[in-house]
Design a protein around this motif. Structure first.
Motif, PDB file in Angstrom:
ATOM      1  N   ILE A  63       0.722  -1.110   0.091  1.00  0.00           N
ATOM      2  CA  ILE A  63      -0.044  -0.175  -0.006  1.00  0.00           C
ATOM      3  C   ILE A  63       0.880   1.308   0.085  1.00  0.00           C
ATOM      4  O   ILE A  63       0.417   2.246  -0.801  1.00  0.00           O
ATOM      5  CB  ILE A  63      -0.873   0.039   1.208  1.00  0.00           C
ATOM      6  CG1 ILE A  63      -2.013  -1.152   1.051  1.00  0.00           C
ATOM      7  CG2 ILE A  63      -1.750   1.371   1.225  1.00  0.00           C
ATOM      8  CD1 ILE A  63      -2.934  -1.230   2.125  1.00  0.00           C
ATOM      9  N   TYR A  67       0.414   4.074  -3.151  1.00  0.00           N
ATOM     10  CA  TYR A  67       0.381   5.276  -3.035  1.00  0.00           C
ATOM     11  C   TYR A  67       1.525   6.428  -3.423  1.00  0.00           C
ATOM     12  O   TYR A  67       1.360   7.529  -4.023  1.00  0.00           O
ATOM     13  CB  TYR A  67      -0.233   5.952  -1.796  1.00  0.00           C
ATOM     14  CG  TYR A  67      -1.754   5.560  -1.803  1.00  0.00           C
ATOM     15  CD1 TYR A  67      -2.685   6.132  -2.253  1.00  0.00           C
ATOM     16  CD2 TYR A  67      -2.061   4.275  -0.943  1.00  0.00           C
ATOM     17  CE1 TYR A  67      -4.045   5.990  -2.019  1.00  0.00           C
ATOM     18  CE2 TYR A  67      -3.374   4.039  -0.999  1.00  0.00           C
ATOM     19  CZ  TYR A  67      -4.328   4.766  -1.425  1.00  0.00           C
ATOM     20  OH  TYR A  67      -5.762   4.657  -1.344  1.00  0.00           O
ATOM     21  N   TRP A  76     -10.021   6.757  -3.400  1.00  0.00           N
ATOM     22  CA  TRP A  76     -11.463   6.507  -2.884  1.00  0.00           C
ATOM     23  C   TRP A  76     -12.035   7.900  -2.606  1.00  0.00           C
ATOM     24  O   TRP A  76     -13.465   8.133  -2.775  1.00  0.00           O
ATOM     25  CB  TRP A  76     -11.382   5.535  -1.775  1.00  0.00           C
ATOM     26  CG  TRP A  76     -10.809   4.417  -1.773  1.00  0.00           C
ATOM     27  CD1 TRP A  76      -9.498   4.195  -1.359  1.00  0.00           C
ATOM     28  CD2 TRP A  76     -11.207   3.539  -2.521  1.00  0.00           C
ATOM     29  NE1 TRP A  76      -9.261   2.869  -1.544  1.00  0.00           N
ATOM     30  CE2 TRP A  76     -10.347   2.457  -2.436  1.00  0.00           C
ATOM     31  CE3 TRP A  76     -12.601   2.987  -3.099  1.00  0.00           C
ATOM     32  CZ2 TRP A  76     -10.435   1.016  -2.677  1.00  0.00           C
ATOM     33  CZ3 TRP A  76     -12.792   1.533  -3.388  1.00  0.00           C
ATOM     34  CH2 TRP A  76     -11.632   0.616  -3.296  1.00  0.00           C
ATOM     35  N   THR A 131      -8.651   0.802   1.142  1.00  0.00           N
ATOM     36  CA  THR A 131      -7.678   0.011   0.361  1.00  0.00           C
ATOM     37  C   THR A 131      -7.618  -1.198   0.842  1.00  0.00           C
ATOM     38  O   THR A 131      -7.254  -2.187   0.523  1.00  0.00           O
ATOM     39  CB  THR A 131      -6.269   0.904   0.114  1.00  0.00           C
ATOM     40  OG1 THR A 131      -6.585   2.263  -0.586  1.00  0.00           O
ATOM     41  CG2 THR A 131      -5.438   0.004  -0.760  1.00  0.00           C
ATOM     42  N   LEU A 168      -4.905  -4.082  -6.834  1.00  0.00           N
ATOM     43  CA  LEU A 168      -4.973  -2.263  -6.672  1.00  0.00           C
ATOM     44  C   LEU A 168      -5.114  -2.073  -8.209  1.00  0.00           C
ATOM     45  O   LEU A 168      -5.957  -1.192  -8.674  1.00  0.00           O
ATOM     46  CB  LEU A 168      -4.018  -1.554  -6.070  1.00  0.00           C
ATOM     47  CG  LEU A 168      -3.967  -2.082  -4.593  1.00  0.00           C
ATOM     48  CD1 LEU A 168      -2.820  -1.476  -3.718  1.00  0.00           C
ATOM     49  CD2 LEU A 168      -5.359  -1.722  -3.722  1.00  0.00           C
ATOM     50  N   GLU A 172      -8.512  -0.571  -9.953  1.00  0.00           N
ATOM     51  CA  GLU A 172      -8.523   0.964 -10.776  1.00  0.00           C
ATOM     52  C   GLU A 172      -8.995   1.008 -12.089  1.00  0.00           C
ATOM     53  O   GLU A 172      -9.500   1.854 -12.465  1.00  0.00           O
ATOM     54  CB  GLU A 172      -7.119   1.658 -10.275  1.00  0.00           C
ATOM     55  CG  GLU A 172      -7.131   2.996 -10.662  1.00  0.00           C
ATOM     56  CD  GLU A 172      -5.818   3.632 -10.368  1.00  0.00           C
ATOM     57  OE1 GLU A 172      -5.633   4.935 -10.685  1.00  0.00           O
ATOM     58  OE2 GLU A 172      -4.894   2.973 -10.167  1.00  0.00           O
TER      59      GLU A 172
END
Length: 546
Positions: A63, A67, A76, A131, A168, A172
């Motif tokens: 994660i 990012y 989000w 997430t 992820l 997306e």
């Protein structure tokens, strides 16, 4: 005059489309208006959000990197993220329907955090919480909420896991498509979900009525016990509405159908084993279905267009092609003992051995045969004693009492013969547990209703027909091919030109193509362990969770 912050504006874009989520997905401006403090500058705003995301993602390298590499762009909580928010909330709202632990994703708590957010730091923490919920949901729905080997060491299954970073990226790119593709692809999963809903509805209506207070009933019977039998069969869906006061042919036919679905001899006579199965309550059947759904998630793999399916609880082995059973035989599985239960795993069958030698597993050699040899060196005369160089050893030259299970330096082998413990053919899918399918000279065991007698391997009732079925894809005369090897009396190998996936599974509940549920006893107690673990994880059977 209050000006909406970027976060407030983003919240106004949440999708308001209708879903089953009782807490509305539409977090409107009226909910958030005036609630978010505005930083003194855009730079401070970005810094606070970025720092909050970095801190909240700490300890999770995936994660954090995700990012960081995208410059802390939102997934989000931005004005463009409404579709993704709605898609995830809609998905995790179905957690209870899937028999998954609702609190692990907790849509209601996440929605509350959206409503309560006041600062960019709040938004950063919420961004990461969403997430984490996505990654947990994707893992659990695709691969199961539990780790199989942590529940029972006999479950050796390698579960296909999703890469969190790929989760992820794929989400997306196309949120709805990704989420819709997570659940097990095999049609059995959808059938089990349907069975779960039907059982829950039946439980809500009061179950299947009174249990049958009898040890045995035969056709022609009447009275209170028979009426309880008739009504329970009707409640279970095996008998239409009936007022017959006598155990007639219609009731007998309904009972035969019930017996077939529960692995019992379909004689239409209600004996002890039939009443045991009849008097199981729907709550217990629901637990079996929930466990079966978790097992299906563990098996969320390509099982093979053509594969071998060995359901241990059913004592059967099947060849399945394009979803249809093309061959089926009875099987004998491992005893219900700590070191003899048949394990669960998937592998590739590569070859079969005709006229096999039996290389006695060391555990059997030291635990069963060494004590016999210590009392009588000539015991088990059908087995040869083999040294570390593969040479046959004269038993008369060995002092068996000088050894124990740890230091016994010999192995044992039974040469090919009609009386060989493996029979005349074994089917190999090399694995660390030395488990395979094979023939056996002990044919009478296949007449038993419960067939758990081996040391762990799977014995087949019709091994040569099984061999012919497997070889039919590569030989015009599979029977002749096998016979030509058998006639030599020597050990030989027939390789499969294309390896066939083999799955050793343990389902006590399944629907099958007809959709009608089948149930079997939890012979090894594994389902009970899985259900307890699901309960501990937060699964609540038959209840609205959350």
């Amino acid at each position: 005059m209050h000006r909406p912050s970027p976060f407030e504006v983003s919240m106004s874009s949440l999708s308001c489309r209708k879903t089953t989520l009782r807490l509305a997905l539409c977090l409107s401006m009226s909910v958030l208006a005036g609630t978010l403090a505005i930083p003194s500058s855009a730079g401070a705003q970005v810094t606070a959000f970025t720092r909050s995301v970095a801190e909240a993602a700490g300890g999770n390298d995936v994660i954090s990197a995700y990012y960081r590499e995208r410059g802390y762009r939102t997934l989000w909580t931005g004005p463009q993220d409404g579709e993704r928010r709605a898609a995830l909330f809609s998905a995790i709202d179905a957690a209870a329907a899937h028999g998954l632990p609702v609190q692990r994703y907790d849509a209601a708590a996440l929605m509350a955090r959206f409503r309560a957010a006041r600062t960019e730091s709040d938004r950063g923490r919420l961004e990461v919480a969403m997430t984490r919920a996505l990654i947990a949901w994707a893992h659990d729905l695709h691969s199961g909420a539990l780790k199989p080997s942590a529940v029972d060491p006999g479950i050796k299954r390698d579960v296909a896991l999703l890469d969190p970073r790929s989760v992820l990226t794929a989400f997306e790119a196309d949120p709805v498509r990704f989420l819709n593709g997570l659940a097990p692809r095999d049609p059995e999963y959808a059938r089990l979900m349907r069975a779960k809903l039907m059982l829950e509805a039946q439980i809500a209506r009061g179950g299947w009525g009174a249990q049958v207070p009898a040890a045995a009933l035969k056709p022609g019977a009447s009275g209170a016990a028979f009426l309880a039998l008739r009504d329970r069969l009707a409640a279970m869906g095996y008998l239409g509405r009936s007022t017959t006061p006598i155990y007639d042919e219609t009731v007998k036919a309904a009972l035969r159908a019930f017996q077939l679905d529960h692995g019992l001899a379909p004689d239409g006579v209600a004996g002890e084993s039939t009443f045991v199965a009849l008097n199981v309550e729907p709550e217990e059947r629901l637990r079996s279905v929930l466990v079966a759904m978790e097992r299906e998630r563990w098996l969320n793999i390509d099982r093979g267009e053509r594969h071998i399916w060995v359901n241990l609880t059913e004592f059967t082995a099947r060849v399945v092609e394009a979803g249809k059973v093309t061959f089926e035989t009875r099987s004998v599985i491992g005893k219900n003992a700590a070191d003899q239960r048949s394990p669960e795993f998937s592998d590739q069958m590569e070859y079969m051995v005709i006229n096999p030698s039996w290389n006695v597993p060391r555990s059997i050699t030291t635990k069963e045969y060494l004590p016999l040899l210590q009392r009588n060196p000539n015991a088990a005369g059908h087995l040869k004693l083999i040294d570390s160089r593969g040479r046959v050893v004269n038993r008369g030259s060995v002092n068996f009492n000088a050894y124990n299970a740890r230091n016994f330096p010999f192995s044992m082998r039974q040469p090919p013969s009609d009386g060989n413990a493996l029979g005349l053919v074994k089917f190999m899918f090399p694995n660390p547990w030395n488990i395979y399918l094979h023939d056996t000279p002990s044919k009478s065991l296949f007449d038993r209703e419960v067939r758990a007698f081996s040391h762990g391997c799977i014995r087949l009732g019709q091994p040569f027909d099984f061999a012919h079925a497997l070889l039919a894809k590569q030989s015009d005369d599979p029977e002749g091919l096998v016979q030509s090897h058998l006639k030599t009396g020597k050990e030989s190998v027939i390789r499969l030109e294309k390896p066939v996936p083999v799955h050793l599974v343990y389902f006590t509940a399944w629907a099958g193509p007809t959709g009608r549920m089948n149930y079997r006893p939890d012979i090894y107690g594994r389902d009970a362990l899985i259900f307890d673990a699901l309960t501990e994880a937060g699964v609540v059977p038959g209840a609205v969770q959350g």
